[in-house]
Design a protein around this motif. Sequence first.
Motif, mmCIF file in Angstrom:
data_model
loop_
_atom_site.group_PDB
_atom_site.id
_atom_site.type_symbol
_atom_site.label_atom_id
_atom_site.label_comp_id
_atom_site.label_asym_id
_atom_site.label_seq_id
_atom_site.Cartn_x
_atom_site.Cartn_y
_atom_site.Cartn_z
ATOM 1 N N ALA A 1 0.744 -1.079 0.304
ATOM 2 C CA ALA A 1 -0.102 -0.183 -0.467
ATOM 3 C C ALA A 1 0.824 1.460 0.383
ATOM 4 N N GLU A 2 1.818 1.480 0.366
ATOM 5 C CA GLU A 2 3.214 2.357 0.929
ATOM 6 C C GLU A 2 3.896 2.575 -0.054
ATOM 7 N N LYS A 3 3.999 1.352 -1.351
ATOM 8 C CA LYS A 3 4.894 1.607 -2.608
ATOM 9 C C LYS A 3 6.135 1.793 -2.238
ATOM 10 N N THR A 4 6.709 0.346 -1.342
ATOM 11 C CA THR A 4 7.420 0.185 -0.469
ATOM 12 C C THR A 4 7.659 -0.851 -0.519
ATOM 13 N N ASP A 5 9.250 -1.477 -0.178
ATOM 14 C CA ASP A 5 9.457 -3.562 -0.416
ATOM 15 C C ASP A 5 9.122 -3.839 1.016
ATOM 16 N N LEU A 6 8.787 -4.994 1.202
ATOM 17 C CA LEU A 6 8.687 -5.229 2.850
ATOM 18 C C LEU A 6 10.252 -5.608 3.038
ATOM 19 N N GLY A 7 10.856 -4.794 4.943
ATOM 20 C CA GLY A 7 11.469 -5.086 5.595
ATOM 21 C C GLY A 7 11.905 -5.364 7.179
ATOM 22 N N THR A 8 12.064 -4.959 7.539
ATOM 23 C CA THR A 8 12.397 -5.772 9.051
ATOM 24 C C THR A 8 11.205 -4.890 9.926
ATOM 25 N N GLU A 9 12.053 -3.521 9.662
ATOM 26 C CA GLU A 9 11.049 -2.506 10.469
ATOM 27 C C GLU A 9 9.190 -2.672 10.201
ATOM 28 N N THR A 10 9.154 -2.988 8.475
ATOM 29 C CA THR A 10 7.559 -2.939 8.391
ATOM 30 C C THR A 10 6.571 -4.247 9.429
ATOM 31 N N ILE A 11 7.397 -5.196 9.741
ATOM 32 C CA ILE A 11 7.494 -6.456 10.378
ATOM 33 C C ILE A 11 7.116 -6.002 11.613
ATOM 34 N N LEU A 12 7.922 -4.995 12.413
ATOM 35 C CA LEU A 12 7.918 -5.197 13.503
ATOM 36 C C LEU A 12 6.976 -4.038 13.928
ATOM 37 N N ALA A 13 6.611 -3.148 12.926
ATOM 38 C CA ALA A 13 5.475 -2.261 13.267
ATOM 39 C C ALA A 13 4.407 -3.162 13.573
ATOM 40 N N ALA A 14 4.406 -3.851 12.378
ATOM 41 C CA ALA A 14 2.786 -4.969 12.897
ATOM 42 C C ALA A 14 2.683 -5.999 13.648
ATOM 43 N N LEU A 15 3.975 -6.421 14.309
ATOM 44 C CA LEU A 15 4.469 -7.032 15.419
ATOM 45 C C LEU A 15 3.569 -5.662 16.602
ATOM 46 N N GLN A 16 3.897 -4.868 16.204
ATOM 47 C CA GLN A 16 3.229 -3.899 17.541
ATOM 48 C C GLN A 16 2.299 -3.581 17.696
ATOM 49 N N GLY A 17 1.318 -3.743 16.274
ATOM 50 C CA GLY A 17 0.206 -3.066 16.405
ATOM 51 C C GLY A 17 -0.477 -4.506 16.679
ATOM 52 N N SER A 18 0.178 -5.469 16.750
ATOM 53 C CA SER A 18 -1.095 -6.816 16.999
ATOM 54 C C SER A 18 -0.193 -7.739 17.807
ATOM 55 N N PRO A 19 -0.605 -6.949 19.309
ATOM 56 C CA PRO A 19 -0.259 -8.235 20.543
ATOM 57 C C PRO A 19 -0.500 -9.332 20.892
ATOM 58 N N PRO A 20 0.058 -10.882 21.226
ATOM 59 C CA PRO A 20 -0.539 -11.083 21.358
ATOM 60 C C PRO A 20 -1.172 -11.335 21.864
ATOM 61 N N LEU A 21 -1.576 -13.344 21.184
ATOM 62 C CA LEU A 21 -3.393 -13.708 22.197
ATOM 63 C C LEU A 21 -2.935 -14.095 23.950
ATOM 64 N N SER A 22 -2.027 -14.412 23.833
ATOM 65 C CA SER A 22 -1.504 -15.130 25.129
ATOM 66 C C SER A 22 -1.035 -13.958 26.425
ATOM 67 N N ALA A 23 -1.462 -13.070 25.661
ATOM 68 C CA ALA A 23 -0.669 -12.280 26.726
ATOM 69 C C ALA A 23 -1.731 -11.927 27.570
ATOM 70 N N THR A 24 -3.246 -12.149 27.247
ATOM 71 C CA THR A 24 -4.774 -12.107 27.695
ATOM 72 C C THR A 24 -4.792 -13.198 28.521
ATOM 73 N N MET A 25 -4.294 -14.286 28.322
ATOM 74 C CA MET A 25 -4.130 -15.602 28.614
ATOM 75 C C MET A 25 -3.482 -16.341 29.016
ATOM 76 N N ALA A 26 -2.235 -15.662 30.063
ATOM 77 C CA ALA A 26 -1.567 -15.610 30.739
ATOM 78 C C ALA A 26 -1.497 -16.988 31.849
ATOM 79 N N GLU A 27 -3.126 -16.673 32.690
ATOM 80 C CA GLU A 27 -2.268 -17.414 33.640
ATOM 81 C C GLU A 27 -3.332 -19.369 33.101
ATOM 82 N N LYS A 28 -3.989 -18.852 31.874
ATOM 83 C CA LYS A 28 -4.333 -20.081 31.323
ATOM 84 C C LYS A 28 -3.160 -20.837 30.845
ATOM 85 N N VAL A 29 -1.994 -20.255 30.168
ATOM 86 C CA VAL A 29 -1.145 -20.605 29.623
ATOM 87 C C VAL A 29 0.279 -21.951 30.609
ATOM 88 N N SER A 30 -0.408 -20.878 32.318
ATOM 89 C CA SER A 30 1.186 -21.061 32.263
ATOM 90 C C SER A 30 0.494 -22.011 33.577
#
Length: 280
Positions: free
Chosen positions: A237-266
């Motif tokens: 969409a931004e007309k750029t190539d895929l890079g490390t920073e783009t993926i890092l930004a995507a990770l930050q924008g979508s926290p893992p499900l396990s963060a809300t299920m810490a007790e259950k996972v433990s």
Amino acid sequence: RMIQQGGLLEYIQTPLDLDEIGGMSNLKKWLNHRKDVFSPEAKAFGIVPPKDVLMLGVQGAGKSLCAKAIATAWQQPLLRLDPSTLYASYIGESEKNLREALRQTEMMAPVILWIDEIEKAFASAASRSADGGLSQRMFGTLLTWLQEHQMPVFVVATANDIEALPPELLRKGRFDEIFFVDLPTQEVRREIFAIHLRKRGRDPVRFDLDALARASQDYSGSEIEQAVIAALHNAYAEKTDLGTETILAALQGSPPLSATMAEKVSALRQWAQGRCVIAE
């Protein structure tokens, strides 16, 4: 055609190679040691082929990949049975559906049968339910078949919630093996990023895989894949190539499900200690 007519079983496309699946080293070793046990030579040697495994683990951690890994390693077709499709409104129809699904599976043997989220269908069998004993009857039918079927059908049952499983399903010897599929380690996350980048035509060497692995702590394999996909869309969409920073930004924008299920996972990890083989 037989599968399409009934609508009870689904044919699943599997990876061509185990290298397409990140981690799972203990599971892969278990599979490789047993890939030839269905041969006449193995039978003459005195080996009884395994019949089933149970995959317990964190949601999204890769239990479905484990089922595909088994089909890939043993070069057998994979059928998925979603237990929720078995239940019908008419008396006797649900039991009939289960028997028909198992009959169809045996007709297609040798085959791998994946029973997905087994606890959702038979959870009521573990308690006094209001379904008139239907869940218990269905569960009894399945247990009898698991124990007595003679056709070369290998069953992979997956479950997220051990508390919902009837105790009979977890007793020693019910399954050939019980594997616990945990969230991927940093090393495995690095491997998973490399796999998904290669699948999308990118050279993993061009990315800082160590930084991506560190940033994705507590992410499941499927969440890592979704982060790569989201980053790919953002880059396009931004007309750029895929890079490390783009993926890092995507990770930050979508926290893992396990963060809300810490007790259950433990709790799940604690239960698995000494009871299960760790898949990784």
